[in-house]
Design an enzyme around this catalytic site. Structure first.
Site, PDB file in Angstrom:
ATOM      1  N   THR A  18       0.817  -1.217   0.000  1.00 47.04           N
ATOM      2  CA  THR A  18       0.000   0.000   0.000  1.00 47.04           C
ATOM      3  C   THR A  18       0.848   1.262   0.000  1.00 47.04           C
ATOM      4  O   THR A  18       0.403   2.321   0.412  1.00 47.04           O
ATOM      5  CB  THR A  18      -0.919   0.034   1.231  1.00 47.04           C
ATOM      6  OG1 THR A  18      -0.111  -0.131   2.403  1.00 47.04           O
ATOM      7  CG2 THR A  18      -1.944  -1.048   1.181  1.00 47.04           C
ATOM      8  N   HIS A  22       8.482  -0.476   3.592  1.00 48.26           N
ATOM      9  CA  HIS A  22       8.600   0.143   4.902  1.00 48.26           C
ATOM     10  C   HIS A  22       9.731  -0.457   5.743  1.00 48.26           C
ATOM     11  O   HIS A  22       9.983  -1.640   5.704  1.00 48.26           O
ATOM     12  CB  HIS A  22       7.269  -0.047   5.630  1.00 48.26           C
ATOM     13  CG  HIS A  22       7.097   0.830   6.823  1.00 48.26           C
ATOM     14  ND1 HIS A  22       7.488   0.437   8.076  1.00 48.26           N
ATOM     15  CD2 HIS A  22       6.582   2.074   6.950  1.00 48.26           C
ATOM     16  CE1 HIS A  22       7.224   1.409   8.933  1.00 48.26           C
ATOM     17  NE2 HIS A  22       6.669   2.413   8.276  1.00 48.26           N
ATOM     18  N   SER A 251       5.504   5.953  10.582  1.00 47.20           N
ATOM     19  CA  SER A 251       4.425   5.797   9.610  1.00 47.20           C
ATOM     20  C   SER A 251       4.868   6.289   8.240  1.00 47.20           C
ATOM     21  O   SER A 251       5.712   7.169   8.117  1.00 47.20           O
ATOM     22  CB  SER A 251       3.185   6.572  10.069  1.00 47.20           C
ATOM     23  OG  SER A 251       3.321   7.942   9.760  1.00 47.20           O
ATOM     24  N   LYS A 252       4.283   5.680   7.226  1.00 48.23           N
ATOM     25  CA  LYS A 252       4.665   6.023   5.859  1.00 48.23           C
ATOM     26  C   LYS A 252       4.404   7.493   5.556  1.00 48.23           C
ATOM     27  O   LYS A 252       5.169   8.146   4.871  1.00 48.23           O
ATOM     28  CB  LYS A 252       3.882   5.151   4.869  1.00 48.23           C
ATOM     29  CG  LYS A 252       4.331   3.689   4.901  1.00 48.23           C
ATOM     30  CD  LYS A 252       3.568   2.833   3.905  1.00 48.23           C
ATOM     31  CE  LYS A 252       3.943   1.374   4.076  1.00 48.23           C
ATOM     32  NZ  LYS A 252       3.188   0.471   3.217  1.00 48.23           N
ATOM     33  N   ARG A 253       3.296   7.979   6.055  1.00 49.39           N
ATOM     34  CA  ARG A 253       2.899   9.345   5.720  1.00 49.39           C
ATOM     35  C   ARG A 253       3.752  10.390   6.439  1.00 49.39           C
ATOM     36  O   ARG A 253       4.211  11.350   5.837  1.00 49.39           O
ATOM     37  CB  ARG A 253       1.424   9.583   6.074  1.00 49.39           C
ATOM     38  CG  ARG A 253       0.492   8.593   5.434  1.00 49.39           C
ATOM     39  CD  ARG A 253      -0.937   9.102   5.478  1.00 49.39           C
ATOM     40  NE  ARG A 253      -1.240   9.901   4.301  1.00 49.39           N
ATOM     41  CZ  ARG A 253      -2.422  10.460   4.076  1.00 49.39           C
ATOM     42  NH1 ARG A 253      -3.380  10.342   4.970  1.00 49.39           N
ATOM     43  NH2 ARG A 253      -2.645  11.156   2.980  1.00 49.39           N
TER      44      ARG A 253
END
Length: 464
Positions: A18, A22, A251-253
């Site tokens: 998604t 990561h 977190s990715k964001r």
RNA sequence: GGCCCCGUCGUCUAGUGGACUAGGACGCAGCCCUCUCAAGGCUGAGAUCGCGGGUUCGAAUCCCGCCGGGGCUACCA
């Protein structure tokens, strides 16, 4: 001769495609691989692509690429196949459906026709009454007859759920606090809480090693495994989370440092990242800080894993990366440097390596030291004394063998003869050649450039 | 809010009742080395072990409470 304890170790990771690959995925993969290698088990890569909204094929490729770069290779996976194929959840939809049908038939699950709005209303109501929310079971008690869209809910049996965590010991959860949760979404796809235990069971996963965020998910999954009549995994291990500088889960964001490809682009060595990741949350109990992968396989153990989350720290990673660079064979290092210095030929890189080695924390740092080879600097403004020294230097080195050592000796000879300090003699040369105040040692700075080019950059200062 | 996990120098950590004047590493400061920048060597600053109560001759280590952080509580995974 089958002893239960000797049963095959089968571990897995189940990342979701998604977004970019990561850091947490690498960390979890590492611990899984370490354990698998230790116990002569196998390591499976399963792709958790049940979120049709966010999931993308190219993200899956990114996961492969990152894991391969780190050397964390899998024995079974979507791209490799294996005895429990398919390994992509989107290709296992029928399997989940069969399991859902079975639970439905046995009365262990039921159809729920509630709309998201109705559910939201229930939740808000509970909150207003300061009551912990659990689904009301209205579709179990009195299902509406006039609706067709439904989800499948698990009928939580209640009671105590116990399991062993290799890091935290015996865990107990009260299932009475868990509401009936959704197994199959209205789009026909399974939720994570359903797909995961079905896959772990059918793929005969023996040990579930994953991040701590899944600790409270474990009772959900265990209840499903029990309801399905499958054998539970022998044990779980919930690794401490990698935290960002602000203390929150990476977190990715919000945290670009969670992007694995960033490390490759900046020139972190996979060996060093592995080394650092291993030390984040685990320690050997000795003073050793630098570990090869094979050493980790030998000494890693879950009982020396930290219980608390660990903050990611660039400084320590930089140091470990530097240690790996400094400890690396010159030819090997030159090879790793090539992609970062694409405009330079191999021989030049090789000649620069001895001087470069102690000056890099990451491979990309090499460019700052060597860009003067490709880019002619703007001639600096120099005082008359400096110009005089440049003359002396040029004279001394113009016929010397064009290698670092002879150049160094020739310049030292000038120093000895004239009494000019090295600093005063070398700084103008450095400026003339690179336009910078910082560069590799002066004999390297000179020798890496073709003699004519080096002399020309000096002589034009003298002329002007 | 409920449930769960966690809490030792800025960071990663050692430590499982007495050898702790709490050790190591990164980072930081100083010195040495030195043509710049590094690397390397040496030295140093930095933690009343989240707080408060107990238990004990003795607690960072055991118990209770509180506080703080994180996770889960989704038709995300």
């Amino acid at each position: 001769m089958d002893v239960p304890e000797a049963a095959a170790v089968r571990v897995r990771i189940a990342p979701s495609p998604t977004g970019f690959a990561h850091l947490g995925t690498a960390s979890t993969a590492l611990y899984n691989v370490l354990y698998a290698r230790q116990r002569q088990g196998s390591f499976t890569l399963r792709v958790d692509d049940t979120d049709i909204e966010r999931n993308r094929p190219e993200y899956e490729q990114l996961i492969y690429e990152a894991l391969h770069w780190l050397g964390l290779d899998w024995d079974e996976g979507p791209d490799k196949g294996g005895p429990f194929a398919p390994y992509r959840q989107s290709e296992r939809i029928d399997l989940y459906k069969q399991h859902a049908v079975k639970l439905l038939a046995e009365g262990k699950a039921y159809k729920c026709f509630c709309t998201p709005e109705e559910l939201e209303a229930e939740r808000r109501q509970a909150q207003a009454e300061k009551r912990p929310y659990k689904y009301s079971r209205r579709c179990l008690i009195d299902p509406p007859k006039d609706r067709s869209q439904f989800t499948v809910r698990f009928k939580v049996p209640g009671g105590e759920i116990k399991f062993t965590d290799m890091i935290r010991g015996e865990m107990t959860f009260d299932a009475g606090l868990i509401g009936d949760f959704i197994l199959v979404k209205s789009d026909g796809y399974p939720t994570y809480q359903f797909a995961s235990p079905v896959d772990d069971s059918t793929m005969k996963i023996s040990h579930v090693i994953r991040g701590e965020e899944h600790l409270s998910n474990t009772p959900y999954q265990l209840m499903i495994i029990d309801a399905l009549g499958y054998e539970r995994p022998q044990a779980f291990a919930h690794m401490p989370l990698i935290l960002a500088k602000d203390g929150a889960k990476l977190s990715k964001r919000k945290h670009p440092e969670s992007n694995l490809m960033l490390y490759r682009e900046q020139g972190y060595l996979p060996e060093a990242l592995i080394n650092y990741l291993a030390l984040l949350g685990w320690n050997p109990g000795t003073a050793q800080e630098i570990f090869t992968f094979d050493e980790l396989v030998r000494v890693f153990s879950f009982d020396r894993v930290q219980h608390a989350g660990a903050r990611f720290d660039w400084e320590k990673l930089n140091w470990i990366n530097g240690e790996w660079i400094r400890g690396m064979d010159d030819a090997e290092l030159a090879g790793r440097l090539e992609p970062f210095l694409s405009s330079l030929d191999k021989a030049t890189i090789m000649r620069a390596v001895p001087a470069l080695k102690t000056r890099m924390t990451k491979l990309a740092d090499a460019t700052e030291y060597l860009d003067y080879l490709e880019q002619d600097p703007e001639p600096p403004a120099l005082d008359p004394d400096s110009i005089e020294r440049l003359k002396l230097a040029a004279e001394a080195i113009k016929d010397v063998p064009w290698q670092p050592e002879p150049i160094e000796h020739a310049l030292e000879e000038v120093v000895a003869r004239t009494g000019i300090s090295k600093n005063k003699l070398y700084t103008p040369i450095r400026l003339a050649l690179t336009g910078k105040k910082v560069s590799l040692p002066i004999h390297y700075t000179l020798a890496l450039l073709p003699r004519e080019v080096a002399l020309e950059r000096i002589n034009r200062m003298v002329r002007s």
